[in-house]
Enzyme design. Structure first.
Site, mmCIF file in Angstrom:
data_model
loop_
_atom_site.group_PDB
_atom_site.id
_atom_site.type_symbol
_atom_site.label_atom_id
_atom_site.label_comp_id
_atom_site.label_asym_id
_atom_site.label_seq_id
_atom_site.Cartn_x
_atom_site.Cartn_y
_atom_site.Cartn_z
ATOM 1 N N TYR A 1 0.818 -1.210 0.000
ATOM 2 C CA TYR A 1 0.000 0.000 0.000
ATOM 3 C C TYR A 1 0.858 1.269 0.000
ATOM 4 O O TYR A 1 0.385 2.346 -0.343
ATOM 5 C CB TYR A 1 -0.944 0.033 1.214
ATOM 6 C CG TYR A 1 -2.063 -0.993 1.161
ATOM 7 C CD1 TYR A 1 -2.086 -1.996 0.198
ATOM 8 C CD2 TYR A 1 -3.100 -0.959 2.074
ATOM 9 C CE1 TYR A 1 -3.103 -2.944 0.159
ATOM 10 C CE2 TYR A 1 -4.127 -1.898 2.041
ATOM 11 C CZ TYR A 1 -4.118 -2.885 1.079
ATOM 12 O OH TYR A 1 -5.130 -3.811 1.052
ATOM 13 N N LYS B 1 3.156 -15.265 3.472
ATOM 14 C CA LYS B 1 3.160 -16.096 2.260
ATOM 15 C C LYS B 1 4.627 -16.404 1.964
ATOM 16 O O LYS B 1 5.157 -16.100 0.882
ATOM 17 C CB LYS B 1 2.466 -15.318 1.121
ATOM 18 C CG LYS B 1 2.207 -16.126 -0.128
ATOM 19 C CD LYS B 1 1.136 -17.176 0.018
ATOM 20 C CE LYS B 1 0.958 -17.951 -1.263
ATOM 21 N NZ LYS B 1 0.193 -19.198 -1.109
ATOM 22 N N ASP C 1 -3.243 -18.096 2.620
ATOM 23 C CA ASP C 1 -4.343 -18.837 1.988
ATOM 24 C C ASP C 1 -4.953 -19.850 2.952
ATOM 25 O O ASP C 1 -6.174 -19.960 3.087
ATOM 26 C CB ASP C 1 -3.904 -19.499 0.670
ATOM 27 C CG ASP C 1 -2.492 -20.076 0.721
ATOM 28 O OD1 ASP C 1 -1.807 -19.916 1.752
ATOM 29 O OD2 ASP C 1 -2.073 -20.709 -0.262
ATOM 30 N N ASP D 1 -5.755 -6.393 5.951
ATOM 31 C CA ASP D 1 -6.919 -5.691 5.416
ATOM 32 C C ASP D 1 -7.977 -6.720 4.997
ATOM 33 O O ASP D 1 -9.164 -6.614 5.335
ATOM 34 C CB ASP D 1 -6.443 -4.868 4.200
ATOM 35 C CG ASP D 1 -7.447 -3.818 3.771
ATOM 36 O OD1 ASP D 1 -8.487 -3.676 4.434
ATOM 37 O OD2 ASP D 1 -7.191 -3.141 2.758
ATOM 38 N N ASP E 1 -11.764 -8.058 7.135
ATOM 39 C CA ASP E 1 -13.124 -8.019 6.569
ATOM 40 C C ASP E 1 -13.754 -9.409 6.648
ATOM 41 O O ASP E 1 -14.941 -9.565 6.946
ATOM 42 C CB ASP E 1 -13.096 -7.569 5.100
ATOM 43 C CG ASP E 1 -13.193 -6.055 4.953
ATOM 44 O OD1 ASP E 1 -12.697 -5.349 5.840
ATOM 45 O OD2 ASP E 1 -13.765 -5.586 3.952
#
Ligand code: NAD
Length: 363
Positions: free
Chosen positions: A141, A191, A223, A247, A251
């Site tokens: 970001y 990851k 994942d 992020d 959610d």
């Protein structure tokens, strides 16, 4: 105590949910004998409309001279075609950087009254109580270079994921410190099988863990963490992860506990803390008076706890929210046949009543 707070309502449902959060803040300050000094400033699309800057200098200086910042949400389809630096979201990213808020705490707790609001079976989701610690100032970001280049039809887009050891170290310490006061488990999500940033992340987190022998550290790829979050949500305590993974996972955690509208957050690490619901500006429901303000109200509780060390006042708000839900109050995102929807302002009013009912205990 003087509570000096800058309020940035922002866009879409931001002003609607912030209004309720401020009413609850005023009430708690009132019953607890604290003095409140609030200043309201524009950010995001509201600031772009006013002065073509998603984070005006006046807003930054107001935030930096406060003890804490309460934010609604930013984002509006009206600015979707603006260049990156003139989008509402650019204002929020800059604000987080200006405040040095590198650790974003996002609790996801299943209120017992809301077992039927989770898409998961009650026996799977009952008891869910996790805290996502998301790195907030690094990763893709913020990384440079970033661009979209070339001519239409053959353009290339570039983003850069970047992490320094110091950035990983400092957010990891926040997660371990918090885990100490909880169930003493940190799951670091990365990851590392694919990304160099994640390999460094795993190495640094493992090193930091040596300073916290009482905390149990695990590692999980993003994942499989996403899958486990819906398969066994109660097993998570503190999840530590980088900016983009956090992020997305938070959610998802909102979905697990019933609604994104319930989730609060605190962004800490700098001099001034930033408190905001996890959700965005929800243009699809903005202006209808149906948004869930509980994430914003619970963000005020996090503010009282983390910026002012007012644990009793924070608990008063959390208990009031829990009691309101137990009495069957539901906004549209949580409504069921047995519990029809009430408006943003009505659920806010009921939380306020519950705060006032518990006043003698807190005062
Ligand atoms: P969103 O979080 O705004 O909405 C996702 C879905 O959840 C929508 O269906 C929405 O109606 C619902 N929802 C969100 N908050 C709710 C609430 N309090 N009560 C009831 N329902 C709620 O995400 P999005 O639609 O992907 O993004 C909309 C805009 O918000 C975009 O411009 C995006 O960039 C921005 N955004 C801002 C923030 C922030 O300010 N921190 C965070 C995420 C997205």
């Amino acid at each position: 105590m003087l509570l000096k707070i800058t309020v940035l309502s922002g866009d879409g449902i931001g002003p609607e949910v912030t209004e309720q959060a401020v009413l609850v803040l005023r009430s708690v300050a009132g019953v607890s004998g604290h003095q409140l000094e609030l200043q309201h400033k524009p950010i995001g699309g509201a600031a772009l409309k006013a002065c073509n800057d998603p984070l005006p200098a006046d807003t930054i200086s107001a935030c930096l001279s406060s003890s804490a910042v309460l934010l609604g949400a930013v984002g509006s389809p009206a600015f979707d075609h603006n260049p990156g630096h003139l989008r509402p979201e650019a204002g929020l990213l800059r604000l987080r950087r200006e405040l040095g808020a590198f650790a974003n705490l996002r609790p996801a707790i299943l209120f017992s009254a809301l077992e039927d609001c989770s898409p998961l079976r009650p026996d799977l989701v009952r008891g869910t109580d996790m805290l996502i610690v998301r790195e907030l100032l690094g990763g893709a970001y913020f990384g440079q270079p970033r661009s979209i280049e070339g001519i239409a039809g053959s353009r290339v887009a570039i983003n850069t994921m970047r992490y320094g050891e110091d950035e990983i170290d400092r957010v990891a310490r926040v997660a371990f410190e918090l885990a100490r006061k909880r169930r003493r488990k940190v799951l670091s999500v990365d990851k590392a099988n694919v990304l160099e940033c994640s390999r460094l992340w795993r190495e640094v987190v493992t090193r930091v863990a040596r300073d916290y022998p009482e905390v149990n550290l695990g590692h999980q790829y993003i994942d499989s963490a996403a899958m486990l979050l819906v398969q066994r949500p109660t097993e998570f305590d503190v999840i530590l992860t980088e900016n983009m993974f956090g992020d997305i996972l938070s959610d998802q955690a909102g979905g697990v506990v019933g609604s994104l509208g319930l989730l609060a957050s605190a962004s800490i690490g700098g001099q001034v803390g930033l408190y905001e619901p996890v959700h965005g500006s929800a243009p699809d429901i903005a202006g209808k008076g149906i948004a869930n303000p509980l994430g914003a109200i619970l963000s005020v509780a996090m503010m009282l706890r983390y910026s002012f060390q007012l644990d009793g006042e924070a608990a008063c708000i959390e208990n009031a929210v829990s009691a309101t839900l137990s009495q069957g109050a539901r906004t549209a995102d949580l409504a069921r046949k047995a519990h029809p929807a009430i408006s943003t302002s009505e659920i806010g009013r009921r939380v306020l009543e519950a705060v006032q009912a518990s006043a003698p205990a807190t005062a």
